[in-house]
Structure formats: structure tokens, C-alpha cells
Write an enzyme that holds these catalytic residues in place. Structure first.
Site, PDB file in Angstrom:
ATOM      1  CG  ASP A   1     -52.961  34.998 -43.745  1.00  0.00           C
ATOM      2  OD1 ASP A   1     -53.236  35.469 -44.851  1.00  0.00           O
ATOM      3  OD2 ASP A   1     -53.752  34.992 -42.788  1.00  0.00           O
TER       4      ASP A   1
ATOM      5  CG  ASP B   1     -55.553  33.510 -39.663  1.00  0.00           C
ATOM      6  OD1 ASP B   1     -55.853  33.187 -40.824  1.00  0.00           O
ATOM      7  OD2 ASP B   1     -55.594  34.680 -39.258  1.00  0.00           O
TER       8      ASP B   1
ATOM      9  CG  ASP C   1     -54.891  30.052 -44.218  1.00  0.00           C
ATOM     10  OD1 ASP C   1     -54.792  30.362 -45.412  1.00  0.00           O
ATOM     11  OD2 ASP C   1     -55.088  30.870 -43.312  1.00  0.00           O
TER      12      ASP C   1
END
Length: 871
Positions: free
Chosen positions: A328, A615, A619
Site C-alpha cells: 500500500d 491497513d 485490503d
């Protein structure tokens, strides 16, 4: 089917829930709604009980084989063997249980960090209740810094900004409205009149009505993707499973051959069965499950000291096999905060705030705009609270001593024209000694039409939006968020200040560029990953230009062949087309949650070992599907943590790279132990296998073999797990996922060391028998033990000499070898131990001879490493 909640007006939403904004729900209504909808929690995660965690430790095939061996030993009247095997199995299970149970407890501690209280209107009054007690129809008050407790339709709003990155992956704050939105199907990010469970209020305040709770929320819908718990076996688990099956077949085959050969030669069947049992015990490395577990646990402990919480032990080793890191952007590669990067005052060149502000009217107005035109507040610890962009602007002014708290005495705010999504700008009005100072900021396309002149040009020169095209193009290419700044001054005699008056004939000041800056250590971490042959791919919900700029800055994108693909583009290509270009794609932008799983599986189908970081709730499905799911402990969501294998306590990409280095070290050390254990075990098997063909009696008893495997193999083997990383560990490519555990010369080493060990042991047995020494079996037992100790010292490195490594680099191994030697002396010289192990004391000469006879193993391995280094 009725309209979606975002399509309903405030009145329609209140009527649908049979409530009103002044009174809220009654206690009777709440009770009925709890019975109908349940409490406001996510229920799909089933926490493992302590008993279930403990039971899972006994599912390993090698452990099952050991349990069968224990039963056979008990049946044959060998209680010492039975007790020893059971002790090993229990030790292995306890180590695995303790690590997993501690990780689960740590998860609970992390979960406790989330906000548990919400302000709800009941019976006409706002009260604070636990968030799980919220029901549909509740009227909820929202404030800056608060996590949103359920899905809400916003009824009233004052500059409400919400960070929805946990759901959408997009880092920009979403400014909310109250008006109904007529479009039927809208993505979450475009439902501007809704606020969703698990997201956070960054600025402003609002009143909303709860429309969904628990598993019916948008967060709950994504969490439903995780209902089916998919356990992905790690490379080590797969290798050990294959190894256990192969080992079982080979050992049983050898046992059958030995028993059949002796039986048809007329040997005593009981004696041959005992010989076969000895072979079985010799062939199975009893300490292997325990050593692997201990090595992984030690690695997990080391990672914990470096901000990585390991939830599942095998994931430690999996990190060492990773070939792709799908990371990410926000908060992992970047600092998760907006920061002022550049200004443009003339529409062409970009500059930063000078370290020392020279007398300059433009900078004076710009810095006053940054300092005063915001609603940032500060808590008791002077931590800035508010919308991230406004915090960045205020901090930039503070850095050069333009603090709003100081300026407000000189220029008090008398009015504000607030930001809205329609206006796209914000204006504050301040009273000075001589005039009303108007300060405006907003999107360039909204502010430009309101500007008449600009300060940096000749007085009276009219302002043109075209004059800013060069600067805007330059900023946009770098992925900046761009704001325009302007000001005006009205006479103090002006009594009515409206939008028409204040935001007319503005003087353009310049453009300001903001970005969530990369972490300072992330660039080096990316470089280290590349030197280790690991591909880094960014997957984000942000705009492609922003993602591409960060990727270039961090050297994730380094050439023209590196591609940026959006979620929309990804949805239009076939699996075959994706497979052709997947290794060239470095950035995925604007992707949906299900597409993250698609990316991970596409890489896995290409033979890659994938670590996925994230996070947010969006995800979590991909974290579960990845070979190693890495979630964030500081800024992440509970759903993501639940789905992951490893949690980064500092949310830092560099920590992942450190964890990969640790995973490689652990795998190397496990290979060293396998090399050590199998070489020793093959020596034991060959000693027992070849003895009858050489006319020698059974040279070792089952208790001797078990003792060697438990003490001589086990404890030094565990000490091998503390060996430091090889110097070039992050300069070599990842091992192939298809690579056998015995690759790179391991099986050849095992074979020749096994034959050498067996030859030395049988040689001392034959010599002792020939000399009429009654305790020939004890001498064979001693030589076999000492060859193992010499071998473990020699294989600390696969290439470097022991004398190069030195003693201090692994004190634990030296201490363990010394203690093992002392314990073996106790087995030889203590009467009580003689009785248990059926040994006899050796003379000084006999002991010295055993030491000399065992030394060729150490010398030969050192010669082998010399050839590897030099030839």
C-alpha cells in the site's frame, strides 16, 4: 427494491426509521431493534480457543510419525524411548502454542486501541454508549478525531471531512454534504452524504442517522469476503510435508529390507525387529519439528524487537522466500500526512519557503493565508487536529513563525465563508487596523475565475488562468494536490460582507503544492529489496499521477517499460493479457478490493511468492490470499489485522524488508540444521544398515540413537538457529519457490558425510571387537556422538571457515557443544547413566582415540568449503 440511502432526502430517511432528530429513539424502540438487527459488531471472525491452538500443534506428519514410534517403543517394553519421544513432541507443541497464543493476546491489545464510545441521542438527550449498542435509527453526533461507529446518512454537517482510506484506499479527505444524490449505483467514495463504519472524522462535525449496523455495514460486507478461512501453506510447510512423506517411505522400505534379509538368513526375529526399530528411530530426525519451531520462534522474537508482530510462526520463513512485495502507499511508503512541498508565485517556476523570509509582500500575504485560513485546533499536547490539508498549510506557516495564535490578536477572524464541495474553496475575513482582510484558498478551477489581478505582476495587470498552465502541469505531473491562494482588502466601512462582496475581484497570490511525502527510509528499503531480487509493486486507491510520482521518487518505477495500470484498465484485460505484462506493472492505482485479490493470485499463478501489505478493510481479502499478509498495527483496522500473518507495529515499509532479511536468515539456519540432522541420521542408518553385511553385531541400541537425535542433534541444532545472517544475504536473489530443501549440494553433502560417519563408527567398533574390548558398543556410540559435534561446528556457514567466523559470533553454539560433551561424559562415567544407556566407562586412551577417530568429519567439511570458496 427501494432506493439506496444516499438517494433519500433527510426527511425520507427519518420517516423510514420512524424517528426524528430532536428526540431520537426510546428505550422500548432500542430493545426491539436490538432483537431485530443484533448488536453492532462484526461476527465472522472466530477466535481460536486455547485448546484449538494447542491441538493444531499435533497435526504435523513428522509429529504423528514420532507418536507412532512412541507407541511401538512402549509395546516393546522400552519406556525410556517412549518417554523421550513424548517429551520431544510436547516440547514442540508447547513452543508453537506459546507463540501463537501470545500473538492472539497481542491482537486483543491492538483491538482495544479502537474508539469504543459513541454519542447518541436517546429520549431527547445525547448520551455516550458503547458502539456495539448502536441500532439502526439512532441519531449520532460526529466530531473531529472520532471513528464512525456505523453506516450513517448525514442529516446536518458543518465542514465535515472524513478519511475513508480504510474502505477505499484513497488518502484524500472526503468532504461530506447533506443533499440527496439521485444516482442509483455509486461507489462508496462518491456517496458524499453517507459516512461509513470504521472510517474517521478528520474535521468539522455532523449529525447523522444510523442506517446499517454490524455485518450489514459496508465494512461488514467486505469482512464477509473473509468468512471462508483460507490457510495458505508456506514454502517451508510444503517442503517439510514432502520431506516427511519421502522420509517415511524410505525408512519403512529400509526397515523391511533389513528385517526380511535377517529373517531369511535365520537371524532371531525379535533381534531383527529391534534392529529395524533402531533403523526407524535413526532415520527419523525426532528433533526436527522442535528445532524448526524454536528457530521460527527465535526469529519471531527478533522480529518483535524490530516492530513486527508474528501471528503465525511459519510466516517468518515465508518472508524469506518472497519474490514480490505488493505494498500500500499511504502510511506504508509515505508518512500518512500532507505536507507543503512547493509554491509557484509567477506561474512558471517552483520554489519552497525561504529559510529566512526577506521583506516581500507576496510571501507576507501567502503565509498569513496559510496560518489564518484554516480551522486547525491543538490539543493539550500541541498536536494539530483537523483536516490533513489544513494541518499541512498551518504547519508550513508555523515553521517560519507565522502562527495563527499569534496572528489572531493582530488579525481577529470576524467571518468565514466555509468550504463546500460545490464551492470548492474557503474564505476567512479578518479585521486589521485599516481594513477587512479577505483570505481565500481553493481548487484552482474554482478560484481563478474570481481573481482580477495578481500581486507578482505589474500593478494593474489582469490575471489570466492560462498564465498558470505551466506551473499546474508541472505540479500535476508530480502528483501534487494543488491549491490556489488569493486575497483582497475591503474598507472597514463595509458593513455587509457576503460571498458576492468578499470573493470578488480577488488578487491572486500563487499556487501551493501538497503531497503525502515518502518515508525517508522507504527509498533505501526499496533499493535493498531490489538488490535482493525482490520486486516492489505499489497498489493504491489514489490517483495514478500521485502514485506514479511517489513510485518514481522511491525508484519503484525506473524505466519506460515500467507500467502504471488503473483498476478500470485492469477490469478490461483478460487473464492471458495480464500474464504477458504483469511483471512490467509497478503501480496499480484506483483499484477495488476484489481486484487486489486478483492481482495477488495472478502473481501467484506466475510462480511468485507474494507478500501483501495493507491497513484497510478493503485490503483484508488480499492479505488473507497472499503468501504473507502484512497488516498495520498503528494505523490499521482490526479486520486487516485479523486477516494477516504479520503485523507491522510501526506501519513502516522498511520494517518489511528487515523482516524479509530475518526470514532468509531463518531459512538458511533451518537448512543448516537439516544438513546437520540428516547427515548425522544417514550416518546412523548406514551404520546399522551396513553392520550385518560386514559381519558385525548391531553397533547401537535404540536408546543410543534416540539420545544422539535428542541431545546431540537437538540442542546444538537449536543453537544453529541463532546463527547470524550471511554477509551477502540481501544481495542474492530469492530462492525459487520450486527449489527443493536439498538443493545447492545439500543432499550430496548428506550422503558423503553419512558414509564417512558410518565408516568411522564401524571402524572403531571393528577395531574394538578385534582387540577384545567388551565395551565396543560404547566406543561406537561415542565416536558417532563426537562426529556430530564436530560436524555442527563446521557447518555454521555454507562457505566461510569456522576460523573466519570466530567463536564470539555464536556463543550459544559453543556453549551447547561443550555442555553436550559434558553430558555425554556423564552417560559414560556415571553408574546410574550406565544402567539406563547400557554404557561402560572408557579409559583415557580409549576416549582420546574416539576424539581422534571422529575428527575427519570436521576436517573434511572445512576442505569442502575451501573448494567452494576457491574453485
Amino acid at each position: 427494491m427501494g432506493k439506496a440511502w444516499h438517494q433519500n432526502s433527510e426527511t425520507e430517511t427519518l420517516l423510514a426509521h420512524k424517528t426524528n432528530i430532536e428526540k431520537g429513539l426510546s428505550d422500548t424502540e432500542v430493545t426491539a431493534l436490538v432483537l431485530k438487527h443484533g448488536d453492532n459488531r462484526l461476527h465472522n471472525f472466530k477466535r481460536k480457543s486455547a485448546f484449538r491452538i494447542l491441538l493444531s500443534q499435533f497435526a504435523d506428519l513428522l509429529v504423528i510419525i514420532l507418536m507412532i514410534a512412541a507407541v511401538i517403543s512402549a509395546f516393546l517394553g522400552e519406556p525410556e524411548d517412549t518417554i523421550a519421544i513424548i517429551a520431544i513432541v510436547i516440547l514442540n507443541a508447547l513452543l508453537g502454542f506459546i507463540q501463537e497464543y501470545r500473538a492472539e493476546r497481542s491482537m486483543e491489545a491492538l483491538k482495544a486501541l479502537s474508539t469504543p464510545i459513541a454519542k447518541v441521542k436517546r429520549m431527547g438527550k445525547f448520551i455516550e454508549i458503547p458502539t456495539y449498542q448502536i441500532v439502526p435509527g439512532d441519531i449520532v453526533a460526529l466530531e473531529a478525531g472520532q471513528f464512525i461507529p456505523a453506516d450513517l446518512r448525514i442529516l446536518k454537517s458543518t465542514q465535515l471531512g472524513v478519511d475513508e482510506s480504510s474502505l477505499t484506499g484513497e488518502s484524500n479527505t472526503i468532504n461530506k454534504t447533506t443533499e440527496a444524490i439521485p444516482h442509483e449505483s455509486l461507489p462508496i467514495a462518491d456517496q458524499k452524504n453517507m459516512a461509513f463504519k470504521g472510517t474517521m472524522v478528520t474535521s468539522g462535525n455532523a449529525i447523522g442517522i444510523v442506517v446499517s449496523t454490524g455485518m450489514n455495514t459496508e465494512l461488514g460486507k467486505i469482512a464477509n469476503l473473509l468468512k471462508e478461512e483460507v490457510e495458505v501453506n508456506t514454502p517451508l510447510q510444503n517442503k517439510m510435508a514432502r520431506f516427511a512423506k519421502l522420509l517415511t517411505i524410505v525408512v519403512i522400505g529400509i526397515c523391511i529390507v533389513i528385517f526380511a534379509t535377517g529373517f531369511f538368513r535365520g537371524e532371531d526375529p525379535v533381534l531383527m525387529f529391534m534392529t529395524a526399530l533402531s533403523l526407524a528411530v535413526a532415520g527419523i530426525p525426532e528433533a526436527l519439528p522442535a528445532v524448526i519451531t524454536v528457530t521460527l520462534a527465535l526469529g519471531a522474537r527478533a522480529m518483535g524487537r524490530n516492530n513486527s508482530l508474528v501471528r503465525k510462526l511459519p510466516a517468518v520463513e515465508s518472508l524469506g522466500a518472497v519474490t514480490y512485495i505488493c505494498t500500500d502507499k499511504t502510511g506504508t511508503l509515505t508518512q500518512n500526512r500532507m505536507e507543503v512541498q512547493n509554491f509557484s508565485l509567477d506561474g512558471k517556476t517552483l520554489c519552497t519557503i525561504p529559510e529566512v523570509i526577506s521583506p516581500n509582500t507576496s510571501w507576507d500575504y501567502i503565509l498569513k493565508n496559510l496560518a489564518l485560513n484554516n480551522n486547525v485546533s491543538f490539543d493539550e499536547n500541541q498536536k494539530a487536529l483537523g483536516e490533513p490539508t489544513e494541518i499541512a498549510l498551518a504547519q508550513a506557516a508555523i515553521e517560519v513563525d507565522f502562527d495563527r495564535l499569534n496572528l489572531e490578536n493582530e488579525l481577529p477572524r470576524i467571518a468565514e465563508l466555509p468550504f463546500s464541495s460545490d464551492r470548492g474553496m474557503m474564505t476567512t475575513i479578518h479585521r486589521s487596523k485599516s481594513s477587512h482582510l479577505i483570505l481565500s484558498k481553493g481548487a484552482p478551477e474554482k478560484l481563478f475565475p474570481l481573481c482580477k489581478t495578481w500581486l507578482n505582476k505589474d500593478k494593474g495587470e489582469s490575471f489570466s488562468a492560462d498564465s498558470q498552465a505551466s506551473a499546474i502541469e508541472s505540479m500535476a505531473a508530480k502528483g501534487y494536490r494543488i491549491l490556489a491562494l488569493a486575497y483582497n482588502e475591503l474598507p472597514l466601512s463595509t458593513t455587509e460582507i457576503s460571498i458576492e462582496h468578499a470573493e470578488t475581484d480577488l488578487v491572486f497570490l500563487g499556487l501551493v503544492a501538497l503531497m503525502d511525502p515518502p518515508r525517508s527510509e522507504a527509498k533505501e528499503a526499496v533499493r535493498l529489496s531490489k538488490s535482493a531480487g525482490i520486486h516492489v509493486v505499489m497498489i493504491t486507491g489514489d490517483h495514478p499521477a500521485t502514485a506514479k510520482s511517489i513510485a518514481k521518487d522511491l525508484n519503484i518505477i525506473t524505466s519506460d517499460t515500467d507500467l502504471v495500470m488503473t483498476g478500470q484498465e485492469l477490469s478490461k484485460i483478460t487473464d492471458i493479457e495480464l500474464k504477458k505484462i504483469i511483471h512490467n506493472i509497478k503501480v496499480y492505482a484506483r483499484v477495488a478490493p476484489e481486484q487486489k485479490i486478483y492481482i495477488v493470485k495472478a502473481l501467484q499463478s506466475s510462480g511468485e511468492i507474494v507478500a501483501m501489505t495493507g491497513d484497510g478493510v478493503n485490503d483484508a481479502p488480499a492479505l488473507r490470499s497472499a503468501d504473507v499478509g502484512v497488516s498495520m498495527g498503528k494505523g490499521g483496522t482490526d479486520v486487516a489485522r485479523e486477516a494477516s500473518h504479520i503485523i507491522l507495529l510501526d506501519d513502516n515499509f522498511a520494517t518489511i524488508v528487515l523482516a524479509i532479511k530475518e526470514g532468509r536468515r531463518i531459512y538458511d539456519n533451518i537448512r543448516k540444521f537439516v544438513r546437520f540432522a540428516l547427515s548425522g541420521n544417514s550416518g546412523e542408518v548406514l551404520t546399522l544398515f551396513l553392520a550385518p553385511f560386514l559381519g558385525l553385531p548391531i553397533p547401537l541400541l535404540p536408546i543410543h540413537i534416540l539420545w544422539i537425535n535428542l541431545v546431540t542433534d537437538g540442542f546444538p541444532g537449536i543453537a544453529l538457529g541463532t546463527e547470524l545472517a550471511e554477509k551477502n544475504i540481501m544481495e542474492r536473489p530469492p530462492r525459487s519457490p520450486k527449489e527443493s530443501l536439498f538443493a545447492r549440494g545439500l543432499w550430496q553433502h548428506t550422503v558423503w558425510v553419512g558414509f564417512l560417519t558410518a565408516g568411522l563408527t564401524l571402524g572403531i567398533v571393528a577395531w574394538a571387537k578385534n582387540q577384545g574390548i567388551e565395551h565396543w558398543q560404547t566406543m561406537g556410540f561415542t565416536v558417532l556422538t563426537l562426529t556430530q559435534l564436530g560436524h555442527v561446528m563446521a557447518i555454521r556457514s555454507e562457505s566461510l571457515s569456522l576460523f573466519t567466523l570466530g567463536i564470539r559470533t555464536n556463543k550459544a553454539l559453543w556453549i551447547t557443544v561443550l555442555m553436550t560433551f559434558i553430558v555425554h561424559l556423564a552417560v559414560l562415567y556415571l553408574p546410574a547413566m550406565n544402567k539406563v544407556f547400557k554404557t561402560s566407562p572408557l579409559s583415557f586412551f580409549e576416549l582420546a582415540l574416539c576424539v581422534v577417530v571422529s575428527s575427519p568429519v570436521f576436517i573434511s567439511v572445512e576442505i569442502e568449503k575451501w573448494f567452494q570458496r576457491n574453485i
